[in-house]
Design a protein around this motif. Structure first.
Motif, short mmCIF file in Angstrom:
data_model
loop_
_atom_site.label_atom_id
_atom_site.label_comp_id
_atom_site.label_asym_id
_atom_site.label_seq_id
_atom_site.Cartn_x
_atom_site.Cartn_y
_atom_site.Cartn_z
N ILE A 880 0.92 -1.20 -0.09
CA ILE A 880 -0.09 -0.12 -0.04
C ILE A 880 0.92 1.32 -0.04
O ILE A 880 1.66 1.31 0.97
CB ILE A 880 -0.91 -0.14 1.17
N SER A 881 0.75 2.23 -0.97
CA SER A 881 1.55 3.26 -1.26
C SER A 881 1.00 4.49 -0.47
O SER A 881 1.42 5.64 -0.35
CB SER A 881 1.75 3.43 -2.66
N ASP A 882 -0.38 4.22 -0.06
CA ASP A 882 -1.15 5.42 0.42
C ASP A 882 -1.01 5.36 1.91
O ASP A 882 -1.62 4.68 2.44
CB ASP A 882 -2.45 5.63 -0.06
N ALA A 883 -0.58 6.33 2.74
CA ALA A 883 -0.57 6.07 4.11
C ALA A 883 -1.73 6.16 4.71
O ALA A 883 -2.04 5.49 5.78
CB ALA A 883 0.26 7.51 4.64
N VAL A 905 0.70 -7.27 4.86
CA VAL A 905 0.66 -6.05 4.64
C VAL A 905 1.96 -5.13 4.74
O VAL A 905 2.34 -5.07 5.88
CB VAL A 905 -0.69 -5.14 5.23
N GLU A 906 2.28 -4.60 3.74
CA GLU A 906 3.50 -3.40 3.73
C GLU A 906 3.21 -2.11 3.16
O GLU A 906 2.42 -2.30 2.25
CB GLU A 906 4.53 -4.34 3.03
N LEU A 907 3.94 -1.45 3.73
CA LEU A 907 3.75 0.01 3.37
C LEU A 907 4.51 0.36 2.16
O LEU A 907 6.10 0.10 2.46
CB LEU A 907 3.87 1.05 4.35
N GLY A 908 4.23 0.80 1.08
CA GLY A 908 5.17 0.84 -0.17
C GLY A 908 4.90 0.52 -1.50
O GLY A 908 3.54 -0.22 -1.48
N GLU A 909 5.62 0.71 -2.59
CA GLU A 909 5.08 0.18 -3.77
C GLU A 909 5.34 -1.18 -3.75
O GLU A 909 6.46 -1.51 -3.60
CB GLU A 909 5.93 1.08 -4.92
N GLY A 910 4.62 -1.84 -4.74
CA GLY A 910 4.87 -3.30 -4.85
C GLY A 910 5.78 -3.45 -6.05
O GLY A 910 6.16 -2.69 -6.81
N PRO A 911 6.14 -4.92 -6.15
CA PRO A 911 6.99 -5.03 -7.57
C PRO A 911 6.40 -4.87 -8.57
O PRO A 911 4.84 -4.86 -8.61
CB PRO A 911 7.22 -6.62 -7.14
N ALA A 912 7.06 -4.73 -9.71
CA ALA A 912 6.43 -4.19 -11.01
C ALA A 912 5.26 -5.32 -11.48
O ALA A 912 4.36 -4.97 -12.03
CB ALA A 912 7.44 -4.01 -12.30
N ASP A 913 5.57 -6.76 -11.10
CA ASP A 913 4.74 -7.57 -11.75
C ASP A 913 3.67 -8.02 -10.63
O ASP A 913 2.76 -9.00 -11.00
CB ASP A 913 5.42 -9.25 -11.98
N ALA A 914 3.40 -7.06 -9.61
CA ALA A 914 2.31 -7.47 -8.81
C ALA A 914 0.97 -6.95 -9.50
O ALA A 914 0.92 -6.16 -10.19
CB ALA A 914 2.58 -6.24 -7.52
N PHE A 915 -0.08 -7.39 -9.11
CA PHE A 915 -1.38 -7.20 -9.53
C PHE A 915 -1.80 -5.67 -9.00
O PHE A 915 -1.71 -5.40 -7.86
CB PHE A 915 -2.39 -8.04 -9.15
N ARG A 916 -2.58 -4.80 -9.75
CA ARG A 916 -3.12 -3.70 -9.68
C ARG A 916 -4.12 -3.47 -10.37
O ARG A 916 -4.51 -3.45 -11.73
CB ARG A 916 -2.18 -2.48 -10.14
#
Length: 968
Positions: A880-883, A905-916
């Motif tokens: 999750i990139s939004d605080a 759950v982790e704070l920050g951008e996920g890897p490029a191949d993650a589902f969005r």
């Protein structure tokens, strides 16, 4: 809870749903059983007893006509009314519904006449009260049939004591209302052009006609200028009309000072009978070229003609010299109704055959006398459509007998043909043609009507009533004080009242309430309270038949009045006066109702019908409308927007829908449609509502099954988990929406909100999340007990809110939950505590659900690609990139919310191949498989399976639950 399960078979240790409430409604079989139950238990009387002392809310029933099985329009109308009264009853009002029927009038009379003709009987040879008796029996039979059909729809009301316009008391009250109007000098006998049905031999009101396409003969006729404007020379004015048969009744030509006119000379002609070169004619300049084309000639503008030149002109009648009766002058009169949109810019004016014609003729009557022109209006057509002696050359003395406009079958007679022949013979015809246009037809016989000048009884619209008002001004003020739903109805009714002529009350029939007054030869009405009292007393005891009984005249006049001077009026009251008076003998006379009504609800056609006549009758006698609000609905078309008709095979029969699918399906369609407009119905639309119904029913069924384990425990609000508080918050929001929607008569808003809540927020969200807790948690689990408490509240709210809309299904569900209950319809809407409303919590959970949506989107792809079988096989990593979103997940069991066995759950951008997800860019999901062993009881994959040696194949949570169950 049974703890004797075989080893590794834990199904009996789960709190699985248990209910006898079937998945399939079986409504066609179940609903009649509930109707019988309600009748047997006296539900209507119980409703009245339970509401005693409450504030009354009254919807006054617009009476359907008692002459056939109900159709889809009836079903729509009655369901809407039923939902309104039920919703107010369940919100603290005494909302009594008294059904009514309109019983008098031509349709019933016509049916009896048809039966007579089939037997070779002549109506005129049958004593009038014997005939009326057959009409009464016919109406009563259909009242009985329709009552049963309305009950089958789930309509609740006083069907044991409905109101009918043919009830003796009702007939007496209708007669009494007429007497009030007569006593206040609002009633008069006059001669005006009114719509007349030749086929049915009666006057018709605007509300009794419909407009259908009709092909008319059209003619352009020359009126030679005879005097008054020598500057124009030898010239003719040309008129256009679609009713050639009215030419013998012509008495004027109308023009408008707003129109530019021209004097034209014919320079070339290619016709057999029309104008020839050298003739001079006057037209509106905008229309001259079109008229020339119709007559196949060429015109040349000689000069303009002013309105001042036209004023004071007298023309010769185009039939002058024929029949010895057309030697009078035809004046040219200025009229506001004249336009240059079509025709010639001049209007043929026959005051005995048109409303505008009559108005302009009477407006100029004094000027006509000053010009030595008689203002007398001829009676050129009789009740059978034959031209009379007032149409010389075409009446009974004419060669070949009287010309006829329309025959007994509604077909064109020979009047047009004979008039046109004479116009040609007198060189008066300019051109002729045919025109297809909308023309008034009787809505009963479906045959064209005519405008005919005939003596009738009228109510003044513009006579001053002694208090500075007129009936028109009273009605307009009442409209301004009335709430209209939709709002456009106010302008529609206002426009009708502003434009309407005096109200014609008389009909030339036998079945109805008579115009029970005595009048002299001049039309003066006898005003004697004692005479009126004798009439009303007789009507109360014997019905309106008393007026037609032998010796009635002597009985009512008594010895005080000269029977030679005072004559009984033989006409029957317009049935719209009957229905317009229903507020008197229902709202005023019944102690279980009140006057005025809170609301009238009918189809939008009733702006010119029941809303209209009720408004006029009440304003004439009481000075205000008998209603505070008017709600209108549109008409039901087929799925393609076409009018339903037997010939197209697209008629939806409500009885068929109830027999095949159930009344609640039909009611749900009504609730989901935008009934304020024309709505559509067919197989596809019905199936959509069947599908919606099944989803709602399954939601209710699951709650019933789950509540089989509910012990009715109350849980303090402060002890509830957040998810339960969220559901209570949604109930608080919906409570306001439901109440506001019922107040606004906006049922589709309620139905859609509740359906979406049941399907989306409950079945697909809350229930989905809580199934594991409800099925698997230990009996002492606060989370489980909290969920049961909230589901109990959800069930109560949903079933009670839906009860006015789907009375059968909600009754079945309510009794399934508590077989000792009397009826869901005796309940009130639930009171929602203010503390349940929690906007801050709702905002937080919007963020939680946003994350959930991203996770379920990712898992759906995993399932589709068969990398997992169910979400419990997954243990995704969520970035999750939004605080703010990340903070909303604090203290949340996201694995439970997303129905996975584990989650990170982790704070920050996920890897490029993650589902969005496209609409949740701040969340990325990396699907991974859950680690551990599958619990044999809950099917969750955890690392603590076997941690309890007594239960080696289940998780620690499930082992604790099993140990607690074993100790019970």
């Amino acid at each position: 809870m049974n703890d004797s399960a075989d080893k590794n078979d834990y199904s009996s240790t789960l709190y699985l749903p248990q209910t006898d409430f079937p998945m399939r409604g079986g409504l066609p079989q179940k609903e009649p059983e509930l109707v019988a139950r309600w009748q047997q238990m006296g539900l209507y009387k119980k409703l009245r007893a339970s509401a005693a002392g409450r504030e009354k809310f009254v919807l006054h029933d617009g009476p359907p006509y008692a002459n056939g099985n109900i159709h889809i329009g009836h079903a729509l109308n009655k369901v809407l009314k039923d939902v309104i009264t039920r919703s107010f009853q369940m919100r603290g009002y005494d909302a009594n519904y008294v059904p009514g029927w309109d019983c008098h009038g031509l349709p019933i009379e016509w049916k009896i006449e048809e039966a007579y003709r089939a037997k070779g009987k002549n109506k005129d040879e049958v004593p009038v009260n014997e005939f009326r008796k057959e009409c009464r029996e016919f109406a009563q039979n259909w009242i009985n049939i329709q009552s049963g059909e309305f009950k089958r729809l789930g309509i609740e009301g006083d069907f044991e004591k409905p109101y009918t316009t043919m009830n003796f008391h009702a007939e007496a009250r209708i007669a009494g209302e007429l007497m009030k109007i007569a006593a206040s000098d609002q009633l008069y006998r006059g001669s005006k052009p009114i719509m007349w049905s030749v086929v049915e031999r009666t006057a018709l009101a605007e509300a009794e006609v419909e407009y259908q396409e009709y092909e008319s003969d059209t003619i352009w006729v020359k009126f030679p200028v005879a005097s008054g404007s020598e500057s124009l020379g030898d010239v003719s004015i040309v008129i256009w009309t679609t009713t050639p048969w009215t030419i013998p009744g012509n008495r004027a030509v109308s023009y408008s000072k707003r129109i530019e006119y021209g004097l034209y000379e014919v320079t070339a002609a290619e016709n057999d009978f029309g104008p020839q070169p050298g003739e001079k004619l006057i037209f509106a300049k905008r229309l001259a070229e079109d008229c020339a084309t119709k007559a196949k000639l060429t015109l040349n503008l000689v000069r303009d003609v002013t309105g001042d030149e036209l004023a004071g002109i007298n023309c010769a009648h185009p039939l002058k010299g024929f029949g010895g009766g057309y030697e009078f002058f035809v004046p040219v009169l200025d009229g506001d109704h004249v336009t240059d949109d079509a025709g010639t810019g001049f209007v043929h004016t026959a005051p005995g055959h048109g409303r505008d014609d009559f108005e302009i003729w009477t407006h100029h009557s004094r000027d006509l006398e000053a010009r030595h022109i008689s203002s007398k209006i001829p009676f050129t057509v009789d009740d059978a459509g034959f031209l009379t002696e007032d149409a010389p050359g075409f009446g009974p003395d004419a060669e070949g007998g009287a010309a006829r406009v329309i025959d007994d079958n509604g077909k064109k007679g020979d009047a047009n043909k004979r008039v046109i022949e004479q116009l040609i013979a007198h060189s008066a015809l300019f051109a002729r043609g045919r025109l297809k246009h909308e023309y008034p037809h009787s809505w009963r016989s479906k045959k064209p009507v005519i405008f005919r000048n005939t003596p009738q009884w009228f109510v003044y619209m513009d006579k001053e009533l002694g208090d500075g008002t007129t009936l028109r001004s009273r009605a307009l003020s009442a409209i301004d004080a009335t709430r209209f739903v939709p709002a456009a109805g106010q302008n529609r009714l206002r426009a009708m009242i502003e434009q309407r002529p005096d109200w014609v009350l008389s009909r030339q029939r036998a079945w109805g309430v008579p115009i029970c007054i005595f009048a002299d030869a001049q039309g003066n009405v006898l005003k004697d309270d004692k005479v009126n009292a004798r009439i009303l007393e007789a009507f109360e005891k014997e019905g309106a038949d008393a007026w037609f009984a032998d010796g009635a005249k002597e009985r009512f006049l008594g010895n005080e009045h000269d029977g030679d001077k005072w004559q009984m009026v033989s006409d029957i009251l317009d049935v719209w006066f009957d229905s317009g008076s229903t507020h008197t003998f229902t709202l005023e006379d019944r102690p279980d109702l009140k006057w005025p009504a809170d609301v009238y609800l009918e189809g939008s056609d009733q702006h010119r019908g029941w809303f209209h006549s009720s408004l006029l009758e009440a304003c004439a006698t009481r000075g205000r409308a008998p209603y505070n609000a008017v709600v209108t609905h549109g008409f039901t078309m087929d799925e393609h927007g076409r009018k339903q008709s037997k010939s197209l095979g697209n008629v939806v029969v409500p009885q068929d829908v109830m027999n095949q699918s159930g009344a609640d399906i039909l009611r749900l369609w009504v609730m989901n449609t935008d009934y304020w407009e024309d709505q559509r119905l067919g197989k596809t639309i019905l199936q959509t509502n069947i599908d919606n119904y099944r989803k709602i029913r399954n939601t209710v069924r699951w709650m019933l099954g789950t509540l089989a384990h509910d012990k009715g425990e109350e849980i303090a609000y402060t002890d509830l988990p957040e998810l339960e508080k969220l559901m209570l918050h949604r109930l608080a929001e919906l409570d306001q929406l439901v109440r506001d929607g019922y107040d606004a008569f906006d049922f589709k808003k309620i139905a859609r909100a509740l359906t979406d809540f049941a399907n989306v927020e409950l079945s697909a969200f809350y229930f989905d999340i809580r199934k594991d807790t409800l099925y698997c948690d230990a009996p002492s689990s606060l989370k489980r007990r909290s969920a049961l408490y909230v589901i109990r509240k959800l069930f109560d709210c949903l079933v009670l809110w839906f009860a006015p809309m789907m009375p059968f299904t909600t009754e079945e569900a309510w009794l399934s939950r508590d077989p000792s209950a009397v009826s869901v319809h005796l309940e009130q809407f639930p009171e929602i505590p203010a503390k349940w409303k929690n906007d801050a919590l709702a905002d937080k959970w919007k963020k939680v659900r946003t994350v959930r949506r991203a996770v379920t989107g990712a898992l759906e792809i995993e399932r589709k690609d068969k990398r997992i079988g169910s979400s419990l096989e997954a243990a995704p990593v969520v970035y999750i990139s939004d605080a703010d979103l990340f903070a909303a997940l604090e203290d949340q069991d996201l694995a439970e919310i997303c129905i996975t066995s584990a989650i990170t759950v982790e704070l920050g951008e996920g890897p490029a191949d993650a589902f969005r997800a496209d609409d949740v860019a701040q969340v990325s999901v990396l699907p991974t498989l859950a680690q551990g062993t599958k619990c044999a009881r809950s099917w969750r994959i955890t690392t603590d399976v076997g941690s309890d040696p007594d239960y080696p194949d289940v998780s620690a949570r499930d082992a604790a639950a099993l140990r607690e169950l074993a100790g019970l």
